[in-house]
Every structure is written in C-alpha cells, then in structure tokens.
Design a protein around this motif. Structure first.
Motif, short mmCIF file in Angstrom:
data_model
loop_
_atom_site.label_atom_id
_atom_site.label_comp_id
_atom_site.label_asym_id
_atom_site.label_seq_id
_atom_site.Cartn_x
_atom_site.Cartn_y
_atom_site.Cartn_z
N LEU A 41 0.70 -1.32 0.12
CA LEU A 41 0.07 -0.07 0.12
C LEU A 41 0.62 1.26 0.03
O LEU A 41 0.73 2.06 -0.70
N ILE A 42 1.87 1.30 0.84
CA ILE A 42 2.52 2.58 1.17
C ILE A 42 4.15 2.12 1.60
O ILE A 42 4.11 1.09 2.30
N ASP A 86 3.35 5.13 -2.93
CA ASP A 86 2.00 5.20 -2.48
C ASP A 86 1.22 4.90 -3.44
O ASP A 86 -0.19 5.34 -3.67
N LEU A 114 -2.14 2.79 -2.87
CA LEU A 114 -2.96 3.18 -1.71
C LEU A 114 -4.17 3.95 -2.25
O LEU A 114 -4.27 4.92 -2.87
#
Lengths: 116, 112
Positions: free
Chosen positions: A46-47, A57, A60
C-alpha cells in the motif's frame, strides 16, 4: 532484538466507520511498509516510507486510506470510511535499507480487519 | 508493471518427497527475487533471496536459482518434512528497495 509490533491484532467495525492501525518497526530500520493481504492472496504493497518520507504510495486508495510516519519511527494507517472489501490482514514490515538489493523485510504479526 | 506468478496449490506431499514450487515473474530491469514463508499462526519471514542473475539462494535445505533467461525462481527442496508445511510466497523488488510485488502464495502440506 524486538520484532515489528502491530496493534490491534483484531478489529471488527461496521462499514462507513473509521479505523486506525499502529506499527512500531524494528529499532534502526529506516524503511517501513504497509501491506494489505486479502484472504487467499499475496500481500499487496500500500505504502512505503523511507524515514518519514513517502517512497511509493501508488497503490494506496487515497480517497479513504491515509498513512503517516511521524519522526521516522512509528507509523499509523487509517481507513475512513471503511468498505466491506477492506476486510483483510494489514501487515507492517520494516527493513534496514532499501538500496542495493541487500535488504530484508521483517514482518509484524498483522492486524486482521473485518468490516461488516 | 511488475508481476509474479506461482503454481496454484494446495500442494500435498509425503515426508521425504521432493518439492518444487514454480515461480515466474515479469519485471523491468533486473529485480531482486525472494521466497517468503508463512508458518501456521506466524508472520511472514524471509526464506531465501537472490539479487542477480544466476545467483542461488539457499536456506533450511531450500534452494532457488535466479534464471533471467526463463524469468523464473523456482523453489526446491530435496526432502520435505512435516515442519515445512506452510504457505510459500514468491516476491520481487527492484534494487532500490521499491516496487515490491508478491505472488498469491502456494500452500504446502506435508503428511507423515
């Protein structure tokens, strides 16, 4: 040495509610990762933070997910508002360095989120 | 973008059997390749890695060779034990420690 710590370990919320997850990486690890692992699938990044800056990111969902890593140590991942499809295990990992291919990610136990 | 494909499981073997779990990848440049393992009730942990073509990673009797020509990183073990029962994930990342991608995982069950 202490491993990656995450809390809570389990969380059940209703859709449209908000939730936050906390991660404390291994001391001295500059790089911190948050992954989402849906049941039966591999972890999805996700990040990624390098110290307190965001490196990646791109996956995300920024309309509902946010993350921060203040002071380059602990990190918090938030979901607001949650959807049913956010039900997953959220994994935090850390590594010493993200260069030269000579890094190893150490994973925490994860937070299992159920959205009803 | 980068991607990892693994053989579908579950894989069920008898103790002392030979294990192969296939992994192929698609990536730009020359990524680093990894195998992670998740034992029942435990978190993900690194099993082995290879950072350049023709490198062989090995650990706990497991081996995998980075084959650039076939874009593969197959996991092998000559004689599995019941304690090897776990989910195995193939993964890649670039050499700047970014763009990590994991495969879907292969569940291995070893019967006594």
């Amino acid at each position: 040495e202490a491993g990656v710590a995450q809390s809570p370990r389990y969380k059940i919320i209703e859709k449209r509610q908000s939730v936050a997850f906390w991660c404390n990486p291994i001391s001295g690890h500059a790089t911190l990762y948050w992954y989402q692992q849906i049941l039966g699938q591999g972890p999805k990044l996700l990040i990624q933070f390098q110290n307190n800056g965001v490196v990646d990111d791109s996956q995300l969902p920024k309309d509902r997910f946010s993350a921060e890593r203040l002071k380059g140590v602990d990190s918090t991942l938030k979901i607001q508002p949650a959807k049913l499809e956010d039900s997953a295990v959220y994994l935090c990992a850390s590594s010493l360095t993200g260069t030269s291919g000579n890094y190893e990610q150490y994973f925490g136990p994860g937070t299992r989120l159920t959205v009803t | 973008g980068n991607s990892v494909t693994q053989m579908e499981g579950p894989v069920t073997l008898s103790e002392e059997a030979f294990l192969t779990i296939n992994c192929t990848y698609t990536a730009t440049g020359y990524p680093s390749l990894f195998w992670y393992v998740q034992y029942p009730g435990e978190g993900l942990q690194l099993l082995l890695k290879a950072t350049k073509a023709d490198d062989k990673g090995s650990n706990k009797g497991f081996e995998a060779t980075y084959r650039k020509e076939t874009t593969s990183f197959h996991l092998e073990k000559g004689s599995v034990q019941v304690s090897d029962s776990a989910v195995y994930f193939c993964a890649l990342g670039n050499n700047y420690g970014q763009n990590f991608v994991f495969g879907p995982g292969t569940r291995l069950s070893v019967l006594p």
